[in-house]
Design a protein around this motif. Sequence first.
Motif, PDB file in Angstrom:
ATOM      1  N   PRO A  43       4.506   9.896  -2.983  1.00 22.54           N
ATOM      2  CA  PRO A  43       4.217   8.476  -2.748  1.00 22.54           C
ATOM      3  C   PRO A  43       4.699   7.599  -3.908  1.00 22.54           C
ATOM      4  O   PRO A  43       4.510   7.948  -5.077  1.00 22.54           O
ATOM      5  CB  PRO A  43       2.688   8.452  -2.636  1.00 22.54           C
ATOM      6  CG  PRO A  43       2.324   9.826  -2.172  1.00 22.54           C
ATOM      7  CD  PRO A  43       3.300  10.741  -2.837  1.00 22.54           C
ATOM      8  N   ASP A  98       0.858  -1.190   0.000  1.00 24.34           N
ATOM      9  CA  ASP A  98       0.000   0.000   0.000  1.00 24.34           C
ATOM     10  C   ASP A  98       0.891   1.236   0.000  1.00 24.34           C
ATOM     11  O   ASP A  98       1.264   1.768   1.039  1.00 24.34           O
ATOM     12  CB  ASP A  98      -0.908  -0.016   1.231  1.00 24.34           C
ATOM     13  CG  ASP A  98      -1.869   1.163   1.265  1.00 24.34           C
ATOM     14  OD1 ASP A  98      -2.031   1.814   0.222  1.00 24.34           O
ATOM     15  OD2 ASP A  98      -2.454   1.418   2.335  1.00 24.34           O
ATOM     16  N   THR A  99       1.293   1.695  -1.190  1.00 26.56           N
ATOM     17  CA  THR A  99       2.286   2.770  -1.292  1.00 26.56           C
ATOM     18  C   THR A  99       1.740   3.998  -2.018  1.00 26.56           C
ATOM     19  O   THR A  99       2.501   4.801  -2.526  1.00 26.56           O
ATOM     20  CB  THR A  99       3.535   2.260  -2.030  1.00 26.56           C
ATOM     21  OG1 THR A  99       3.141   1.803  -3.333  1.00 26.56           O
ATOM     22  CG2 THR A  99       4.179   1.109  -1.275  1.00 26.56           C
ATOM     23  N   GLU A 145      -0.174   6.511  -0.773  1.00 28.46           N
ATOM     24  CA  GLU A 145      -0.506   7.702   0.011  1.00 28.46           C
ATOM     25  C   GLU A 145       0.683   8.240   0.806  1.00 28.46           C
ATOM     26  O   GLU A 145       0.899   9.445   0.877  1.00 28.46           O
ATOM     27  CB  GLU A 145      -1.662   7.376   0.968  1.00 28.46           C
ATOM     28  CG  GLU A 145      -2.963   6.988   0.250  1.00 28.46           C
ATOM     29  CD  GLU A 145      -4.074   6.668   1.224  1.00 28.46           C
ATOM     30  OE1 GLU A 145      -3.828   6.728   2.447  1.00 28.46           O
ATOM     31  OE2 GLU A 145      -5.191   6.347   0.766  1.00 28.46           O
ATOM     32  N   ARG A 146       1.469   7.340   1.404  1.00 32.23           N
ATOM     33  CA  ARG A 146       2.542   7.797   2.298  1.00 32.23           C
ATOM     34  C   ARG A 146       3.817   8.152   1.542  1.00 32.23           C
ATOM     35  O   ARG A 146       4.053   7.685   0.436  1.00 32.23           O
ATOM     36  CB  ARG A 146       2.861   6.708   3.321  1.00 32.23           C
ATOM     37  CG  ARG A 146       1.741   6.434   4.313  1.00 32.23           C
ATOM     38  CD  ARG A 146       2.202   5.424   5.346  1.00 32.23           C
ATOM     39  NE  ARG A 146       2.439   4.112   4.755  1.00 32.23           N
ATOM     40  CZ  ARG A 146       3.124   3.133   5.358  1.00 32.23           C
ATOM     41  NH1 ARG A 146       3.684   3.358   6.531  1.00 32.23           N
ATOM     42  NH2 ARG A 146       3.276   1.967   4.783  1.00 32.23           N
ATOM     43  N   THR A 147       4.627   8.960   2.169  1.00 33.19           N
ATOM     44  CA  THR A 147       5.951   9.283   1.626  1.00 33.19           C
ATOM     45  C   THR A 147       7.070   8.831   2.561  1.00 33.19           C
ATOM     46  O   THR A 147       8.235   8.899   2.206  1.00 33.19           O
ATOM     47  CB  THR A 147       6.093  10.798   1.405  1.00 33.19           C
ATOM     48  OG1 THR A 147       5.864  11.483   2.645  1.00 33.19           O
ATOM     49  CG2 THR A 147       5.097  11.288   0.359  1.00 33.19           C
ATOM     50  N   ARG A 148       6.716   8.341   3.759  1.00 33.03           N
ATOM     51  CA  ARG A 148       7.716   7.894   4.732  1.00 33.03           C
ATOM     52  C   ARG A 148       7.408   6.448   5.130  1.00 33.03           C
ATOM     53  O   ARG A 148       6.266   6.115   5.466  1.00 33.03           O
ATOM     54  CB  ARG A 148       7.726   8.792   5.981  1.00 33.03           C
ATOM     55  CG  ARG A 148       7.895  10.272   5.682  1.00 33.03           C
ATOM     56  CD  ARG A 148       7.894  11.093   6.958  1.00 33.03           C
ATOM     57  NE  ARG A 148       9.117  10.918   7.711  1.00 33.03           N
ATOM     58  CZ  ARG A 148      10.182  11.723   7.619  1.00 33.03           C
ATOM     59  NH1 ARG A 148      10.151  12.760   6.789  1.00 33.03           N
ATOM     60  NH2 ARG A 148      11.253  11.506   8.336  1.00 33.03           N
ATOM     61  N   TYR A 149       8.441   5.590   5.093  1.00 35.98           N
ATOM     62  CA  TYR A 149       8.273   4.175   5.398  1.00 35.98           C
ATOM     63  C   TYR A 149       9.322   3.735   6.407  1.00 35.98           C
ATOM     64  O   TYR A 149      10.515   4.001   6.212  1.00 35.98           O
ATOM     65  CB  TYR A 149       8.379   3.339   4.123  1.00 35.98           C
ATOM     66  CG  TYR A 149       7.245   3.607   3.169  1.00 35.98           C
ATOM     67  CD1 TYR A 149       6.097   2.839   3.191  1.00 35.98           C
ATOM     68  CD2 TYR A 149       7.330   4.674   2.266  1.00 35.98           C
ATOM     69  CE1 TYR A 149       5.050   3.106   2.329  1.00 35.98           C
ATOM     70  CE2 TYR A 149       6.271   4.948   1.403  1.00 35.98           C
ATOM     71  CZ  TYR A 149       5.145   4.154   1.433  1.00 35.98           C
ATOM     72  OH  TYR A 149       4.100   4.432   0.593  1.00 35.98           O
ATOM     73  N   GLU A 205      13.837   5.931   8.750  1.00 36.17           N
ATOM     74  CA  GLU A 205      12.766   5.873   7.766  1.00 36.17           C
ATOM     75  C   GLU A 205      13.328   6.119   6.366  1.00 36.17           C
ATOM     76  O   GLU A 205      14.333   6.820   6.198  1.00 36.17           O
ATOM     77  CB  GLU A 205      11.687   6.912   8.054  1.00 36.17           C
ATOM     78  CG  GLU A 205      10.865   6.641   9.309  1.00 36.17           C
ATOM     79  CD  GLU A 205       9.748   7.669   9.471  1.00 36.17           C
ATOM     80  OE1 GLU A 205       8.630   7.269   9.814  1.00 36.17           O
ATOM     81  OE2 GLU A 205      10.018   8.867   9.242  1.00 36.17           O
ATOM     82  N   VAL A 222      12.465   7.960   3.020  1.00 39.53           N
ATOM     83  CA  VAL A 222      11.607   9.107   2.725  1.00 39.53           C
ATOM     84  C   VAL A 222      11.622   9.405   1.227  1.00 39.53           C
ATOM     85  O   VAL A 222      12.687   9.442   0.592  1.00 39.53           O
ATOM     86  CB  VAL A 222      12.069  10.345   3.523  1.00 39.53           C
ATOM     87  CG1 VAL A 222      11.127  11.523   3.276  1.00 39.53           C
ATOM     88  CG2 VAL A 222      12.155  10.017   5.016  1.00 39.53           C
TER      89      VAL A 222
END
Length: 546
Positions: A264, A215-216, A218-222, A258, A260
């Motif tokens: 997204p 699920d990638t 929406e986010r920009t940090r993992y 993280e 970054v």
Amino acid sequence: MEREVDFLTFFLIWARRQRWAVPVLHVRICVWLDNCRAPNRLLMVFRGAAKSTIYAVWKAYGLYRNRASRSLIWAADDPLATKLTRDTLNVLRHHPLCAGMLPRKPGAQQFWVNGATDARNPSMQAVGVNSNATGSRADAIDFDDVEVPKNIKTVEARQNLRLKIDDSAHIAVPGAQSTYIGTPHTHDSIYTELEEGGAAVLKIPLFAHQQRFTDTGERTRYPLRIPLAEDGLYVFLGIGKQARLLVEGRDYRVEAGEVVFERPPAALMDFYSGNAWPERFTREDVENRRKRTRTINGWDSQYQLEAKPIEEVRLDPVNMTPYEMEPVIRRANGATAMFLGSVQIASAAVRWDPASGKLRSDVSAVAVILQDLFGRRYWHRAEQLVGQLAEFDASGKRIIGGQVWQLCDLVERFNLPRVVVETNGIGTFAPAVLKAALKQRRLLCGVSEQQAVANKNTRILEAFEPLLTTRGQLWAHMSVLQGPVWDQMKDWNPAVKEQPDDFIDAGAGALTDTPERVGQIVGNPNITARDDWRHSAGEHEVVFER
């Protein structure tokens, strides 16, 4: 005659002669082969790591240590099996410690070294898994790439492979050692079975550590939860032709534990570290391999050694959301509704694909699908009906059991309003018998007949694939997931005509029927009062213009 040279020394002498650079990976394999004495052992190393090449040197070493030893090489077919014997012959011809071991013209299919003591069983014999090895005897049995895509496509093919391999128990002499070398090609791989059965295992994936995100969008940090080795982090996006190996500082940055991104990633993303052979599998090389791998399952099985089909699973049961709740009827303010947990159920569909219940016939399968107000489907039951179509009492007039009776139990238990019966084959007679059973049980339930005319695999794909590609649209009760459905979906191949698919075929039919809404209360109101739980928009008065 025993020699003092260990296998690592033997291999390093050969490697120097071949001008090979020996990575730590190969040293690790050599030490394990030399020290593992388990009767059953499994060597699984990622594709391209030269495991079969090393094993050929190992077989030459075994003959160097004991010229009376006998080995049987089994592979997927005869040509593949002879690759290992040819490679071993090459080592025996040119290794400095093996001078004079070979006769003048040894055969690639089988050969005896000078000093062999068994005239009947060769020093090495190569056969395909489907070849006849009855009557052979061996001190070592080596399964080199015995599991390949062409012999594991169906459940029957995998069962046949296992039966052939089981014959090795009659070939091996007491104290013999069996070694399996390869990579998994299916979710129920023989290698997984061996590992679970207690075999000694050396398993070396391309990357020691991995982390995956699906699920990638929406986010920009993992969060980065894997340790980093000297060669750093590998960040992959996607699979196949569109796959990319991202570059740190240009495509992403690592800060405060993280990874970054500026925007997204919007694609399947893998984090890897701990490359097993970074000198050979450079960043450019692994990116090229990722691009040439068509499916993520293919990548996971061949490089990360996870037991998955190398082809893409079209009906992946992992994409169904599991649940354990049972539906309940609730009454409030003069209204009746069915709920599954906190979700209101709007409709139900039942599909029965009858079969005779005889040995080797198709399964008589029933699928129950519920649908909520938002259109989500819930595969609540996948049942097998057994026995005769109907069982009668001594008078021959009253039904007392059989498949229709079992189906009536489902109808009554879940308040089901309608059953669709496929009328192909035995199904031609099933609707009439089912109606009689429902009438006898005083259950108000409609019975519809449906003749399957479209291609079955096409029907299954069209019913399942749109729901499985959108997460949260198809749910499955734990009783469904723990039954035959899971394996049937994993194994299902749209290119194969005959395969075990009775439960998913019935499920596909029920999914197609889900737009139907419940129109009656199940049961005879004069006998047992039951309430209509279907969702209603209310009553409206309509005036027609003349």
